[in-house]
Design an enzyme around this catalytic site. Structure first.
Site, short mmCIF file in Angstrom:
data_model
loop_
_atom_site.label_atom_id
_atom_site.label_comp_id
_atom_site.label_asym_id
_atom_site.label_seq_id
_atom_site.Cartn_x
_atom_site.Cartn_y
_atom_site.Cartn_z
N GLY A 192 3.00 2.21 -2.44
CA GLY A 192 3.05 2.87 -3.71
C GLY A 192 4.00 2.25 -4.46
CE LYS A 193 5.76 -3.04 -2.53
NZ LYS A 193 4.81 -2.78 -1.47
CB SER A 194 1.98 -1.52 -7.97
OG SER A 194 1.96 -2.39 -6.97
CB THR A 195 1.71 3.98 -7.65
OG1 THR A 195 0.74 3.42 -7.19
CG2 THR A 195 1.51 5.13 -8.37
NE ARG B 268 -2.48 -7.29 2.15
CZ ARG B 268 -2.01 -7.77 0.94
NH1 ARG B 268 -1.11 -6.75 0.54
NH2 ARG B 268 -2.06 -9.01 0.69
N GLY C 124 0.71 -1.26 -0.11
CA GLY C 124 -0.03 0.18 -0.04
C GLY C 124 0.79 1.21 -0.13
CG ASN D 211 4.68 7.50 -2.64
OD1 ASN D 211 4.61 8.40 -3.26
ND2 ASN D 211 3.82 6.29 -3.02
CG ASP D 212 6.26 13.21 0.87
OD1 ASP D 212 6.74 12.86 -0.42
OD2 ASP D 212 6.65 14.10 1.48
NE ARG E 189 -4.03 -2.15 -2.77
CZ ARG E 189 -2.87 -2.62 -2.49
NH1 ARG E 189 -1.79 -2.03 -3.28
NH2 ARG E 189 -2.71 -3.69 -1.79
NE ARG F 143 -4.64 -6.78 -4.12
CZ ARG F 143 -3.45 -6.37 -3.97
NH1 ARG F 143 -2.90 -5.63 -4.79
NH2 ARG F 143 -2.92 -6.62 -2.49
P1 ADP Z 1 1.99 -1.10 -3.51
O1 ADP Z 1 2.03 -1.59 -4.68
O2 ADP Z 1 2.92 -0.70 -2.57
O3 ADP Z 1 1.08 -2.30 -2.36
P2 ADP Z 1 0.03 0.69 -4.70
O4 ADP Z 1 1.01 1.45 -5.65
O5 ADP Z 1 -0.91 -0.16 -4.94
O6 ADP Z 1 1.01 0.30 -3.38
O7 ADP Z 1 -0.67 2.08 -3.89
C1 ADP Z 1 -1.51 1.75 -3.05
C2 ADP Z 1 -2.43 2.89 -3.17
O8 ADP Z 1 -2.13 4.18 -2.81
C3 ADP Z 1 -3.11 3.14 -4.51
O9 ADP Z 1 -4.36 3.17 -4.62
C4 ADP Z 1 -2.37 4.20 -5.09
O10 ADP Z 1 -3.02 4.73 -6.15
C5 ADP Z 1 -2.11 4.98 -3.82
N1 ADP Z 1 -0.87 5.94 -3.87
C6 ADP Z 1 0.22 5.36 -4.39
N2 ADP Z 1 0.99 6.69 -4.37
C7 ADP Z 1 0.39 7.57 -3.34
C8 ADP Z 1 0.70 8.87 -2.91
N3 ADP Z 1 1.98 9.35 -3.03
N4 ADP Z 1 -0.13 9.60 -2.55
C9 ADP Z 1 -1.59 8.84 -2.29
N5 ADP Z 1 -1.86 7.86 -2.76
C10 ADP Z 1 -0.89 7.26 -3.36
P1 5GP Z 2 0.25 -7.74 -2.90
O1 5GP Z 2 -0.42 -9.01 -2.30
O2 5GP Z 2 0.11 -6.40 -2.22
O3 5GP Z 2 0.51 -7.93 -4.10
O4 5GP Z 2 1.49 -7.95 -2.30
C1 5GP Z 2 2.04 -8.27 -0.87
C2 5GP Z 2 3.49 -8.08 -0.50
O5 5GP Z 2 4.08 -9.00 -1.23
C3 5GP Z 2 4.09 -7.11 -1.01
O6 5GP Z 2 5.01 -6.35 0.00
C4 5GP Z 2 5.15 -7.17 -2.00
O7 5GP Z 2 6.34 -6.65 -2.22
C5 5GP Z 2 5.38 -8.84 -1.87
N1 5GP Z 2 5.70 -9.52 -2.84
C6 5GP Z 2 5.22 -9.68 -4.21
N2 5GP Z 2 5.96 -10.43 -4.83
C7 5GP Z 2 6.84 -10.90 -4.07
C8 5GP Z 2 7.95 -12.06 -4.37
O8 5GP Z 2 7.96 -12.50 -5.16
N3 5GP Z 2 8.60 -12.47 -3.18
C9 5GP Z 2 8.46 -11.67 -2.20
N4 5GP Z 2 9.45 -12.16 -0.98
N5 5GP Z 2 7.56 -10.58 -1.72
C10 5GP Z 2 6.59 -10.57 -2.81
#
Ligand code: ADP
Ligand code: 5GP
Length: 232
Positions: A34-37, A167, A32, A190-191, A156, A62
């Site tokens: 913001g890595k995927s973003t 989480r 949550g 990531n603010d 999200r 999802r």
């Molecule tokens: P992760 O991949 O780390 O689980 P996501 O990229 O899915 O996180 O981001 C989680 C949620 O937060 C998404 O709905 C995304 O749009 C939102 N988000 C990401 N970066 C920011 C930010 N800087 N400020 C507010 N919302 C954000």
């Molecule tokens: P999500 O269910 O939100 O997609 O991922 C949950 C967590 O699992 C996140 O912190 C993500 O970085 C981690 N994750 C995703 N893929 C891998 C993987 O291949 N290996 C490990 N160790 N963590 C992962």
């Protein structure tokens, strides 16, 4: 473990090639944050340079997630048997589900001549640090606060209350590890998405330029990977 002389030579020369290949990029941080973003922005801007390491997971997809795009969705028996057969670089249990990076996932990206980007948790980072196989750059993405993280996870709208709580519970420890000096090459708060992305992009691009100066090429890294995996 005892290696024959010729095997040792081949692994040493393979290890030297690490210096010539672009280093993969690991993004780590609480779910949550913001890595995927950030990864999506990197791929949108530089699609020819970077490729995603598609992890395996036993969690349910999802809405909108496709098998073979965000993850390879699998079940515990199948994934455990692949791990037992040595097909994974690392694996972890997170929030009650298994996640892992297969050797093939990284190989596929490197074969395409791209810098491999991994999105993995802290357990995965610790495992990869114990091997010489990848030698990646480690970037930790942290949220401005736990309450903001909770807000993002809730907005999200992907988690049940139970998985959301798991989480958040994991997040505190992950942040402690992420903030410890020396654990990551770069820590980004990531603010603000644009600001955070600029930091990531500047870091990655300058690192690639620096590595090019040292004669890096993605082809060499691929060769290194297939040799060095024999060490695991
Ligand atoms: P992760 O991949 O780390 O689980 P996501 O990229 O899915 O996180 O981001 C989680 C949620 O937060 C998404 O709905 C995304 O749009 C939102 N988000 C990401 N970066 C920011 C930010 N800087 N400020 C507010 N919302 C954000
Ligand atoms: P999500 O269910 O939100 O997609 O991922 C949950 C967590 O699992 C996140 O912190 C993500 O970085 C981690 N994750 C995703 N893929 C891998 C993987 O291949 N290996 C490990 N160790 N963590 C992962």
């Amino acid at each position: 473990m005892v290696f024959s002389m010729s095997f040792r030579k081949s692994t040493i020369s393979a290890f030297n090639m690490v210096q010539k290949g672009f280093r993969p990029l690991v993004l780590c941080g609480p779910s949550g944050t913001g890595k995927s973003t950030l990864i999506k922005k990197l791929f949108d801007e530089l699609p020819d340079s970077f490729g995603f390491s598609i992890s395996h997971t036993t969690r349910k997809p999802r809405a909108g997630e496709q098998n073979g795009k965000e993850y390879y969705f699998t079940d515990k028996e199948e994934m455990q048997s692949q791990i037992d057969r040595g097909q994974f670089l690392e694996s972890a249990t997170y929030s009650g589900n298994m996640y892992g990076t297969s050797k093939r996932a990284v190989e596929d990206v490197q074969r395409a001549g791209k810098v491999c980007v991994l999105d993995i948790d802290v357990q995965g980072v610790k495992q990869i640090k114990k091997t010489i196989t990848l030698d990646p750059l480690y970037v930790f993405v942290k949220p401005p606060s736990i309450s903001e993280l909770e807000k993002r996870l809730r907005e999200r709208n992907t988690e049940t209350e139970e998985s959301l709580q798991l989480r958040l519970k994991a997040a505190q420890e992950e942040i402690e590890y992420g903030e410890q000096p020396g654990n990551f090459h770069l820590v980004i708060e990531n603010d603000n998405v644009e600001k955070a992305y600029k930091k990531l992009r500047d870091f990655v691009v300058s690192e690639i330029e620096r590595q090019k100066g040292l004669g890096a090429s993605t082809k060499c890294r691929f060769i290194q990977f297939i040799y060095a995996e024999q060490l695991i």
